[in-house]
Design an enzyme around this catalytic site. Sequence first.
Site, PDB file in Angstrom:
ATOM      1  N   CYS A 163      -5.396  -9.619   3.240  1.00  0.00           N
ATOM      2  CA  CYS A 163      -6.511  -8.773   3.670  1.00  0.00           C
ATOM      3  C   CYS A 163      -7.755  -9.547   4.094  1.00  0.00           C
ATOM      4  CB  CYS A 163      -6.852  -7.774   2.568  1.00  0.00           C
ATOM      5  SG  CYS A 163      -5.528  -6.578   2.325  1.00  0.00           S
ATOM      6  N   ARG A 198       0.865 -14.615   1.223  1.00  0.00           N
ATOM      7  CA  ARG A 198       0.293 -14.638   2.568  1.00  0.00           C
ATOM      8  C   ARG A 198      -1.087 -15.318   2.554  1.00  0.00           C
ATOM      9  NH1 ARG A 198       1.501  -8.398   4.344  1.00  0.00           N
ATOM     10  NH2 ARG A 198       1.216  -8.042   2.111  1.00  0.00           N
ATOM     11  N   VAL A 216       0.827  -1.208   0.000  1.00  0.00           N
ATOM     12  CA  VAL A 216       0.000   0.000   0.000  1.00  0.00           C
ATOM     13  C   VAL A 216       0.865   1.262   0.000  1.00  0.00           C
ATOM     14  CG1 VAL A 216      -1.669   1.314   1.367  1.00  0.00           C
ATOM     15  CG2 VAL A 216      -1.979  -1.128   1.047  1.00  0.00           C
TER      16      VAL A 216
HETATM   17  P1  NAD Z   1       3.225  -4.653   4.182  1.00  0.00           P
HETATM   18  O1  NAD Z   1       3.494  -5.625   5.262  1.00  0.00           O
HETATM   19  O2  NAD Z   1       3.528  -5.020   2.763  1.00  0.00           O
HETATM   20  O3  NAD Z   1       4.004  -3.286   4.492  1.00  0.00           O
HETATM   21  C1  NAD Z   1       4.024  -2.652   5.727  1.00  0.00           C
HETATM   22  C2  NAD Z   1       5.366  -1.956   5.894  1.00  0.00           C
HETATM   23  O4  NAD Z   1       5.357  -1.136   7.067  1.00  0.00           O
HETATM   24  C3  NAD Z   1       6.546  -2.910   6.067  1.00  0.00           C
HETATM   25  O5  NAD Z   1       7.493  -2.669   5.048  1.00  0.00           O
HETATM   26  C4  NAD Z   1       7.097  -2.571   7.457  1.00  0.00           C
HETATM   27  O6  NAD Z   1       8.501  -2.707   7.550  1.00  0.00           O
HETATM   28  C5  NAD Z   1       6.659  -1.127   7.605  1.00  0.00           C
HETATM   29  N1  NAD Z   1       6.615  -0.620   8.977  1.00  0.00           N
HETATM   30  C6  NAD Z   1       6.113  -1.215  10.084  1.00  0.00           C
HETATM   31  N2  NAD Z   1       6.246  -0.402  11.149  1.00  0.00           N
HETATM   32  C7  NAD Z   1       6.841   0.729  10.727  1.00  0.00           C
HETATM   33  C8  NAD Z   1       7.225   1.949  11.356  1.00  0.00           C
HETATM   34  N3  NAD Z   1       7.012   2.179  12.663  1.00  0.00           N
HETATM   35  N4  NAD Z   1       7.829   2.905  10.614  1.00  0.00           N
HETATM   36  C9  NAD Z   1       8.053   2.697   9.311  1.00  0.00           C
HETATM   37  N5  NAD Z   1       7.694   1.564   8.638  1.00  0.00           N
HETATM   38  C10 NAD Z   1       7.098   0.594   9.341  1.00  0.00           C
HETATM   39  O7  NAD Z   1       1.687  -4.256   4.331  1.00  0.00           O
HETATM   40  P2  NAD Z   1       0.639  -3.855   3.177  1.00  0.00           P
HETATM   41  O8  NAD Z   1       0.182  -5.073   2.478  1.00  0.00           O
HETATM   42  O9  NAD Z   1       1.173  -2.696   2.396  1.00  0.00           O
HETATM   43  O10 NAD Z   1      -0.581  -3.368   4.104  1.00  0.00           O
HETATM   44  C11 NAD Z   1      -0.488  -2.199   4.893  1.00  0.00           C
HETATM   45  C12 NAD Z   1      -1.863  -1.894   5.470  1.00  0.00           C
HETATM   46  O11 NAD Z   1      -2.779  -1.610   4.402  1.00  0.00           O
HETATM   47  C13 NAD Z   1      -2.494  -3.047   6.269  1.00  0.00           C
HETATM   48  O12 NAD Z   1      -3.259  -2.506   7.305  1.00  0.00           O
HETATM   49  C14 NAD Z   1      -3.383  -3.715   5.251  1.00  0.00           C
HETATM   50  O13 NAD Z   1      -4.462  -4.386   5.846  1.00  0.00           O
HETATM   51  C15 NAD Z   1      -3.875  -2.519   4.446  1.00  0.00           C
HETATM   52  N6  NAD Z   1      -4.267  -2.825   3.055  1.00  0.00           N
HETATM   53  C16 NAD Z   1      -3.532  -3.689   2.311  1.00  0.00           C
HETATM   54  C17 NAD Z   1      -3.900  -3.949   1.001  1.00  0.00           C
HETATM   55  C18 NAD Z   1      -3.126  -4.919   0.158  1.00  0.00           C
HETATM   56  O14 NAD Z   1      -3.642  -5.307  -0.894  1.00  0.00           O
HETATM   57  N7  NAD Z   1      -1.933  -5.332   0.538  1.00  0.00           N
HETATM   58  C19 NAD Z   1      -5.025  -3.303   0.437  1.00  0.00           C
HETATM   59  C20 NAD Z   1      -5.735  -2.406   1.224  1.00  0.00           C
HETATM   60  C21 NAD Z   1      -5.347  -2.163   2.531  1.00  0.00           C
END
Ligand code: NAD
Length: 439
Positions: free
Chosen positions: A261, A329, A11
Amino acid sequence: MRICVIGTGYVGLVTGAGFAETGNHVTCVDVDSTKIARLQAGEIPIYEPGLEDLVQGNRSHGRLTFSTDVAKGIAGAEVVFVTVGTPPRPDGGADLSFVDKAAETIADAMTGELVVVLKSTVPVGTHERVRRILKERAKHPFHVVSNPEFLKEGDAVADFMKPDRVVVGTDSEHARETMRRLYAPLTMTRERLVQMDPASAELTKYVANAMLAMRISFMNEVAALCERVGADVRLVRYGVGSDERIGPKFLYSGCGYGGSCFPKDVLALLHTGRELELELELVGATDRVNQRQKGVLLRKLKARYGGDLRGRRVGVWGISFKPRTDDIREAPALTLIDGLLAEGASVAAHDPVAMEAASARFGDRVELVENEYDAAKGADALVLVTEWQQYRSPDFAQLRASMRRPLLIDGRNVWAAYDLGEQGFDYEGIGVRASKLDR
Ligand code: NAD
């Protein structure tokens, strides 16, 4: 505008690159130094079609930078997006520790008035929790917005650049106006900003995912019923989906939903209800049906071999949780492969892009093959788990010649239309008749 995006995953990277594309100056920060080093070296750490061009173009114009210095990225920003992970806790609730940490860092690092946008999927009430953290520590005015993200992996860039809708939940006029300006380039063809209070915005995200997951689980139940009564779930889907009140999307039966998700958001919504002593029956059933469905491929295979898979060799096509992503995942393929190994079968698997992730997950317990046809060589069955385009119309004669036993188990019903019985295969889909479509 000067923007900081905290968390450079699926995201965050799309959000950062997308807002840079419309002319903003964006710093994407992450605590994962390996990820940031790869991005600084011009490498994209995830597979997402179209993302590489978007990132490289904006990097070369100086509008997009990457850093592990989270505080430095926040300093001077007008808007900060929180896009960190919210993984499931063992009790099903969302783990908010990354969100809390990000809020603390924001409070300590902000250098002026700031709009803090929660884009991570967070349980209802999290905006209040973040507001409290900021209030305790911040030295400058701030505004909190709930702006859940609806992008789909595999189509994330298009979804972000042309969203169906942008949900903005805030009580602050300043934040609302900032969001309107930020999203204006992406919502020019028609009004797409849906404004509401933060709690409703937080809930909207969970309800959307639970509703989609529910449709899938329902159709998986219908598929099981079709198998018992000799009906074909594809025909039922055509018949039902052509009702305009229902529509044709997300009515595909298969081997269960996965990904980062749906499974976690369904459980988190259930957990929110339970905390409030409200049992969300349909949400719970959606998850239970899906858990069962993820075992359907293994059950079908075992039934074919008298319950004993020891010494059998099974080819698996597709490991990612859906096509066009390397994200594994909660993927149904993991459930299948774990089950096969536990039953004493050997597995040869292929995926167009998720081989690195699969190798990290399985090591040498699974033979990962470069060419999908090698997964079928000498196999007692070939199972299609993820419907990548390249698997949809394979060279069946080649498969037939190389397999030890011509058994095809199709977890996505993509081969159902080929009349594979006539080509000498034993074919089984999910709720479909093995013969030609009756129409
Ligand atoms: P992800 O695990 O791919 O990425 C999250 C990132 O955040 C990681 O790289 C991690 O190192 C970083 N992070 C964690 N703590 C941190 C901090 N304190 N400072 C800086 N960086 C930090 O996750 P994602 O798939 O991108 O999802 C992120 C959010 O968006 C989740 O809540 C998810 O439910 C939501 N979301 C995901 C999708 C999807 O398709 N992947 C779609 C809509 C919403």
